[in-house]
Every structure is written in structure tokens, then in C-alpha cells.
Design a protein around this motif. Structure first.
Motif, PDB file in Angstrom:
ATOM      1  N   GLU A  81       4.998   3.708  59.725  1.00  0.00           N
ATOM      2  CA  GLU A  81       3.764   3.321  60.403  1.00  0.00           C
ATOM      3  C   GLU A  81       4.069   2.681  61.758  1.00  0.00           C
ATOM      4  O   GLU A  81       3.450   3.019  62.773  1.00  0.00           O
ATOM      5  CB  GLU A  81       2.966   2.344  59.530  1.00  0.00           C
ATOM      6  CG  GLU A  81       1.651   1.928  60.146  1.00  0.00           C
ATOM      7  CD  GLU A  81       0.858   0.954  59.296  1.00  0.00           C
ATOM      8  OE1 GLU A  81      -0.188   0.493  59.790  1.00  0.00           O
ATOM      9  OE2 GLU A  81       1.257   0.647  58.157  1.00  0.00           O
ATOM     10  N   ALA A  82       5.039   1.777  61.777  1.00  0.00           N
ATOM     11  CA  ALA A  82       5.408   1.109  63.034  1.00  0.00           C
ATOM     12  C   ALA A  82       5.924   2.110  64.062  1.00  0.00           C
ATOM     13  O   ALA A  82       5.591   2.014  65.249  1.00  0.00           O
ATOM     14  CB  ALA A  82       6.453   0.029  62.767  1.00  0.00           C
ATOM     15  N   LEU A  83       6.702   3.075  63.615  1.00  0.00           N
ATOM     16  CA  LEU A  83       7.231   4.082  64.527  1.00  0.00           C
ATOM     17  C   LEU A  83       6.094   4.883  65.161  1.00  0.00           C
ATOM     18  O   LEU A  83       6.091   5.117  66.373  1.00  0.00           O
ATOM     19  CB  LEU A  83       8.203   5.007  63.796  1.00  0.00           C
ATOM     20  CG  LEU A  83       8.893   6.060  64.647  1.00  0.00           C
ATOM     21  CD1 LEU A  83       9.736   5.415  65.745  1.00  0.00           C
ATOM     22  CD2 LEU A  83       9.773   6.942  63.754  1.00  0.00           C
ATOM     23  N   GLY A  84       5.132   5.273  64.358  1.00  0.00           N
ATOM     24  CA  GLY A  84       3.978   5.996  64.893  1.00  0.00           C
ATOM     25  C   GLY A  84       3.223   5.170  65.917  1.00  0.00           C
ATOM     26  O   GLY A  84       2.815   5.683  66.973  1.00  0.00           O
ATOM     27  N   LEU A  85       3.051   3.903  65.617  1.00  0.00           N
ATOM     28  CA  LEU A  85       2.349   3.017  66.549  1.00  0.00           C
ATOM     29  C   LEU A  85       3.136   2.853  67.853  1.00  0.00           C
ATOM     30  O   LEU A  85       2.553   2.886  68.938  1.00  0.00           O
ATOM     31  CB  LEU A  85       2.112   1.657  65.896  1.00  0.00           C
ATOM     32  CG  LEU A  85       1.092   1.658  64.751  1.00  0.00           C
ATOM     33  CD1 LEU A  85       1.176   0.364  63.949  1.00  0.00           C
ATOM     34  CD2 LEU A  85      -0.319   1.883  65.289  1.00  0.00           C
ATOM     35  N   LEU A  86       4.443   2.682  67.742  1.00  0.00           N
ATOM     36  CA  LEU A  86       5.268   2.562  68.950  1.00  0.00           C
ATOM     37  C   LEU A  86       5.188   3.821  69.792  1.00  0.00           C
ATOM     38  O   LEU A  86       5.062   3.757  71.018  1.00  0.00           O
ATOM     39  CB  LEU A  86       6.727   2.263  68.573  1.00  0.00           C
ATOM     40  CG  LEU A  86       6.993   0.856  68.055  1.00  0.00           C
ATOM     41  CD1 LEU A  86       8.372   0.782  67.409  1.00  0.00           C
ATOM     42  CD2 LEU A  86       6.854  -0.168  69.179  1.00  0.00           C
ATOM     43  N   ARG A  87       5.257   4.958  69.144  1.00  0.00           N
ATOM     44  CA  ARG A  87       5.198   6.232  69.874  1.00  0.00           C
ATOM     45  C   ARG A  87       3.828   6.479  70.501  1.00  0.00           C
ATOM     46  O   ARG A  87       3.713   7.240  71.452  1.00  0.00           O
ATOM     47  CB  ARG A  87       5.583   7.381  68.947  1.00  0.00           C
ATOM     48  CG  ARG A  87       7.070   7.381  68.639  1.00  0.00           C
ATOM     49  CD  ARG A  87       7.452   8.507  67.716  1.00  0.00           C
ATOM     50  NE  ARG A  87       8.902   8.564  67.562  1.00  0.00           N
ATOM     51  CZ  ARG A  87       9.513   9.242  66.596  1.00  0.00           C
ATOM     52  NH1 ARG A  87       8.802   9.923  65.705  1.00  0.00           N
ATOM     53  NH2 ARG A  87      10.826   9.249  66.526  1.00  0.00           N
ATOM     54  N   ASN A  88       2.797   5.821  69.947  1.00  0.00           N
ATOM     55  CA  ASN A  88       1.445   5.965  70.490  1.00  0.00           C
ATOM     56  C   ASN A  88       1.089   4.845  71.457  1.00  0.00           C
ATOM     57  O   ASN A  88      -0.081   4.659  71.797  1.00  0.00           O
ATOM     58  CB  ASN A  88       0.417   6.010  69.355  1.00  0.00           C
ATOM     59  CG  ASN A  88       0.446   7.326  68.619  1.00  0.00           C
ATOM     60  OD1 ASN A  88       0.645   8.378  69.217  1.00  0.00           O
ATOM     61  ND2 ASN A  88       0.261   7.275  67.316  1.00  0.00           N
ATOM     62  N   GLY A  89       2.094   4.078  71.872  1.00  0.00           N
ATOM     63  CA  GLY A  89       1.855   3.031  72.855  1.00  0.00           C
ATOM     64  C   GLY A  89       1.101   1.830  72.316  1.00  0.00           C
ATOM     65  O   GLY A  89       0.351   1.190  73.063  1.00  0.00           O
ATOM     66  N   GLN A  90       1.317   1.510  71.044  1.00  0.00           N
ATOM     67  CA  GLN A  90       0.647   0.370  70.421  1.00  0.00           C
ATOM     68  C   GLN A  90       1.696  -0.624  69.887  1.00  0.00           C
ATOM     69  O   GLN A  90       1.799  -0.852  68.687  1.00  0.00           O
ATOM     70  CB  GLN A  90      -0.246   0.850  69.281  1.00  0.00           C
ATOM     71  CG  GLN A  90      -1.349   1.793  69.737  1.00  0.00           C
ATOM     72  CD  GLN A  90      -2.092   2.380  68.570  1.00  0.00           C
ATOM     73  OE1 GLN A  90      -1.605   3.286  67.908  1.00  0.00           O
ATOM     74  NE2 GLN A  90      -3.271   1.850  68.312  1.00  0.00           N
ATOM     75  N   PRO A  91       2.458  -1.232  70.789  1.00  0.00           N
ATOM     76  CA  PRO A  91       3.545  -2.108  70.350  1.00  0.00           C
ATOM     77  C   PRO A  91       3.090  -3.352  69.595  1.00  0.00           C
ATOM     78  O   PRO A  91       3.771  -3.804  68.678  1.00  0.00           O
ATOM     79  CB  PRO A  91       4.268  -2.475  71.641  1.00  0.00           C
ATOM     80  CG  PRO A  91       3.249  -2.287  72.707  1.00  0.00           C
ATOM     81  CD  PRO A  91       2.384  -1.152  72.242  1.00  0.00           C
ATOM     82  N   GLU A  92       1.955  -3.919  69.956  1.00  0.00           N
ATOM     83  CA  GLU A  92       1.495  -5.131  69.266  1.00  0.00           C
ATOM     84  C   GLU A  92       1.103  -4.826  67.820  1.00  0.00           C
ATOM     85  O   GLU A  92       1.381  -5.612  66.915  1.00  0.00           O
ATOM     86  CB  GLU A  92       0.347  -5.800  70.024  1.00  0.00           C
ATOM     87  CG  GLU A  92       0.758  -6.342  71.381  1.00  0.00           C
ATOM     88  CD  GLU A  92       1.993  -7.248  71.330  1.00  0.00           C
ATOM     89  OE1 GLU A  92       2.102  -8.085  70.416  1.00  0.00           O
ATOM     90  OE2 GLU A  92       2.850  -7.114  72.227  1.00  0.00           O
ATOM     91  N   GLU A  93       0.495  -3.677  67.606  1.00  0.00           N
ATOM     92  CA  GLU A  93       0.138  -3.262  66.252  1.00  0.00           C
ATOM     93  C   GLU A  93       1.401  -2.987  65.437  1.00  0.00           C
ATOM     94  O   GLU A  93       1.487  -3.334  64.255  1.00  0.00           O
ATOM     95  CB  GLU A  93      -0.766  -2.019  66.282  1.00  0.00           C
ATOM     96  CG  GLU A  93      -2.152  -2.282  66.841  1.00  0.00           C
ATOM     97  CD  GLU A  93      -2.239  -2.230  68.376  1.00  0.00           C
ATOM     98  OE1 GLU A  93      -1.185  -2.211  69.066  1.00  0.00           O
ATOM     99  OE2 GLU A  93      -3.365  -2.215  68.884  1.00  0.00           O
ATOM    100  N   ALA A  94       2.397  -2.375  66.083  1.00  0.00           N
ATOM    101  CA  ALA A  94       3.684  -2.120  65.425  1.00  0.00           C
ATOM    102  C   ALA A  94       4.351  -3.436  65.050  1.00  0.00           C
ATOM    103  O   ALA A  94       4.896  -3.579  63.943  1.00  0.00           O
ATOM    104  CB  ALA A  94       4.593  -1.298  66.333  1.00  0.00           C
ATOM    105  N   ARG A  95       4.306  -4.395  65.952  1.00  0.00           N
ATOM    106  CA  ARG A  95       4.899  -5.707  65.701  1.00  0.00           C
ATOM    107  C   ARG A  95       4.247  -6.346  64.455  1.00  0.00           C
ATOM    108  O   ARG A  95       4.924  -6.925  63.618  1.00  0.00           O
ATOM    109  CB  ARG A  95       4.712  -6.609  66.913  1.00  0.00           C
ATOM    110  CG  ARG A  95       5.439  -7.926  66.811  1.00  0.00           C
ATOM    111  CD  ARG A  95       5.139  -8.879  67.967  1.00  0.00           C
ATOM    112  NE  ARG A  95       4.912  -8.303  69.266  1.00  0.00           N
ATOM    113  CZ  ARG A  95       5.857  -8.089  70.183  1.00  0.00           C
ATOM    114  NH1 ARG A  95       7.098  -8.405  69.940  1.00  0.00           N
ATOM    115  NH2 ARG A  95       5.541  -7.572  71.357  1.00  0.00           N
TER     116      ARG A  95
END
Length: 116
Positions: A81-95
Motif C-alpha cells: 500500500e505504501a509503495l503504491g502511495l509513494l508511486r502516486n505522489g502521496q508521501p504523507e499517506e505512505a508515511r
């Protein structure tokens, strides 16, 4: 409690992990030790720079892959899930996802280390 049962209690699909390596439980245990070393060497600093996520994305990808190969399900799912968020430009959500799984990951790592 014995290592594999402790891991099962933490959500690790031990049976699937052992099955992936042709039922070789001894090899699975050895790979768990390698997993600990890999996570420690590729540790994810939750204070990563949100403006440049290249390095953190690579680390998350590496841990996700290894966790998946060993069926360490809670870590695999969160890191996916975090990887998908990072790849979609959502670093805070990934964090936030990584922060949530961190205690579970630490418990799994501690369990493995205690049996080595």
C-alpha cells in the motif's frame, strides 16, 4: 511458544511461506534471518524527505518483495500500500501507513531475532 507459531500469531502466513520453498522449514527459518538483516540494512526512516521519495521508494519496494516472498503478510500488505502511495505522489499517506505497521514489523523482527 515456538518461532513459527509465534509468527502465525502475528499474522505471518508461515504455511504459505514454507510451501513457497518446497516445504523446507529449515531453509524458511534461515531466510527469516536474512529478512531481519535486509530490513535492518534497508531500514525505512519515517522522517524521509517528502519532496524526493526515490530512495525511500526503493527501500519500501525491497522490503515489500522480501516480505511477500516469505509470506510476512502484515508487512507485505502495508508496504504494498505504501509503495503504491509513494508511486502516486502521496508521501504523507505512505508515511501514515508505514507508521501504523511499524510496531507489528518490530514485533515480527524481535520474534525472529529472539529465536536466532
Amino acid at each position: 511458544m515456538e518461532l513459527l507459531n509465534e509468527l502465525r500469531a502475528l499474522g505471518v502466513d508461515v504455511d504459505d511461506g514454507v510451501k513457497r520453498i518446497m516445504g523446507n522449514e529449515k531453509l524458511y527459518r534461515k531466510l527469516l534471518g536474512s529478512y531481519v538483516k535486509m530490513v535492518e540494512s534497508q531500514s525505512v526512516d519515517l522522517e524521509f524527505d517528502s519532496s524526493d521519495c526515490t530512495a525511500i521508494t526503493e527501500r519500501v519496494h525491497a522490503i515489500k518483495g522480501t516480505a511477500g516472498n516469505l509470506s510476512i503478510t502484515p508487512v507485505y500488505e502495508a508496504y504494498s500500500e505504501a509503495l503504491g502511495l509513494l508511486r502516486n505522489g502521496q508521501p504523507e499517506e505512505a508515511r501514515a501507513v508505514l507508521r501504523k505497521v511499524q510496531p507489528v514489523q518490530e514485533e515480527i523482527l524481535s520474534c525472529i531475532k529472539d529465536s536466532m
